[in-house]
Write an enzyme that holds these catalytic residues in place. Structure first.
Site, mmCIF file in Angstrom:
data_model
loop_
_atom_site.group_PDB
_atom_site.id
_atom_site.type_symbol
_atom_site.label_atom_id
_atom_site.label_comp_id
_atom_site.label_asym_id
_atom_site.label_seq_id
_atom_site.Cartn_x
_atom_site.Cartn_y
_atom_site.Cartn_z
ATOM 1 N N GLU A 338 0.847 -1.189 0.000
ATOM 2 C CA GLU A 338 0.000 0.000 0.000
ATOM 3 C C GLU A 338 0.887 1.246 0.000
ATOM 4 O O GLU A 338 0.715 2.157 -0.814
ATOM 5 C CB GLU A 338 -0.896 -0.012 1.240
ATOM 6 N N HIS A 339 1.828 1.301 0.936
ATOM 7 C CA HIS A 339 2.809 2.390 1.010
ATOM 8 C C HIS A 339 4.199 1.782 0.871
ATOM 9 O O HIS A 339 4.536 0.849 1.611
ATOM 10 C CB HIS A 339 2.752 3.110 2.357
#
Length: 447
Positions: A338-339
């Site tokens: 996601e990050h």
């Protein structure tokens, strides 16, 4: 506190074999479906009354009506801490700069003389935006959902956020203040699967209080029951994604500062005990220094026992050792975070080689927390490895591309024989007949 996975031995496997070696939280949306199905059916048949009942059951407070009164929104903004208001206004300003540049323009292609195809971008008519409650307060999620919808030109925007016992059944006042700052006045005290069902099916008016009209699209993160309700109702509504537990991966080499690395791992872990914090590095020295830093920084943190330690110690978090940065890139692409932070020498060049990530944060001065609030980017991002095929929330999420086909008689005549040939090749003679009829060609009769 955090486990290690050593991948420095044999050559890395490919595809799913590599993904299976990497840490990941268990998130069984399929199992949650059977729990949310009766909730959604109840809301379908009983509307607001069912949503209110489930709010009392799951959130511990019974609201007199789902719709948040306008005066409550105004009061929340009036009473908002000036420093928080200034920070939200700057977050909104930066998000608008980025998302405004994402707008699509209508484009017409002349295929042949007299034959054009125009792609026109039309905003979704009405959207429901979900803002989670629970362990933390997320006014930033209001910003990240509302700004791209507004910049896309969506006319109808409704927000749902769980009712709070501490605030007489209203959503958290900072959530309400963020809605007011953005000019959104349709806000509902509803959470969980029942809120998604409310958006999908709508509710009738509650006396003098307007009900919630059904929406076309639902966006925003939430827990596993929100994700399951999205999956169940997809088709009746469009959805952005089935958000799973939040995650950070950091690709780092010996040039990275272990203080920064540890701080960023902890910052993600404080979201939730299922949050994933993953460090991928070719430096055993950095791994050891980060482990030491984690002990120091966790001890000085706030949400130690209920979130941070369970998250870091869980199967979803690990330090992954690789032979070199080339293998590190293979690992983070297989993980699809996601990050993803890149804390290496020549970080921009390394970041340019990444294929799978929701958002990429380059170098020591771009932590994930910057993207959570004030980078201008969107923090509603794909989780659970979905970054290999999905994007984060953007203006595009709220637009539909419609092709407008405009051909003259001569332009159709020029290609008619090809249309007829392809129709007959697919054994769909009526398709060809629809073209023949326009030119008086003989249309074969059915036997």
């Amino acid at each position: 506190m955090i486990s290690r996975i050593d991948l420095r031995g044999e050559a890395l496997p490919e595809g799913s074999a590599l993904r299976d070696l990497l840490p990941r939280a268990e998130f069984d949306v399929e199992a949650a479906l059977e729990k949310v199905r009766p909730i959604c059916e109840d809301v379908r048949h009983h509307g607001a009354a069912a949503v209110i009942d489930y709010g009392e059951k799951f959130d511990g407070v019974r609201v007199p009506a789902l719709r948040v009164p306008a005066e409550a929104l105004a009061r929340a903004l009036d009473e908002l801490d000036p420093a928080v208001r200034a920070a939200l206004e700057e977050s909104i300003r930066r998000a608008r700069l980025v998302h405004r540049d994402q707008r699509r323009t209508t484009h017409t292609t002349q295929v042949v003389p007299g034959g054009t195809v125009t792609e026109k971008w039309i905003p979704v008519e009405r959207v429901g935006l979900y803002v989670p409650g629970g362990r933390s307060v997320y006014p930033s999620s209001v910003v990240m959902n509302v700004v791209p919808a507004q910049e896309a030109g969506v006319e109808g925007i409704a927000i749902a956020s769980p009712p709070q016992r501490d605030f007489q059944g209203l959503p958290h006042p900072t959530i309400l203040a963020a809605c007011a700052l953005l000019g959104v006045d349709e806000v509902y005290a509803a959470g969980g699967a029942q809120a998604i069902a409310m958006f999908a099916y709508g509710t009738a008016d509650e006396g003098d209080t307007p009900g919630c009209a059904p929406v076309n699209l639902v966006t925003g993160p939430g827990n596993i029951y929100v994700a399951a309700a999205k999956r169940l109702l997809k088709g009746r509504i469009g959805i952005d994604a089935e958000a799973g537990p939040t995650e950070i991966a950091i690709l780092a080499d010996s040039t990275a500062d272990p203080v920064h690395v540890a701080a960023d791992l902890v910052s993600q872990a404080e979201h939730d005990p299922m949050a994933a914090s993953v460090l991928v590095t070719d430096s055993e020295a950095l791994a050891a220094a980060t482990e030491a830093e984690l002990k120091t920084q966790v001890a000085a943190s706030k949400h130690i026992d209920d979130r941070i330690v369970p998250a870091l110690a869980g199967r979803q978090s690990a330090i992954v050792l690789v032979r070199d940065l080339a293998d590190g890139l293979k690992v983070v692409d297989a993980y699809g975070a996601e990050h993803l932070e890149i804390q290496t020498e020549d970080a921009a060049a390394v970041a340019d080689r990444v294929r799978n990530a929701g958002a990429i944060f380059v170098g020591p001065w771009a932590p994930v927390s910057l993207g959570d609030y004030c980078a201008g980017s969107n923090h509603v991002l794909p989780t659970g490895g979905c970054a290999c095929h999905s994007s984060g929330l953007s203006v595009q999420s709220f637009l539909r591309g419609v092709h407008i086909v405009d051909y003259t008689r001569d332009a159709l005549a020029d290609v008619a024989h090809h249309v007829v040939t392809l129709a007959e090749a697919e054994d769909l003679p009526a398709h060809g007949a629809a073209v023949k009829a326009r030119f008086g060609w003989k249309v074969p009769q059915s036997k």
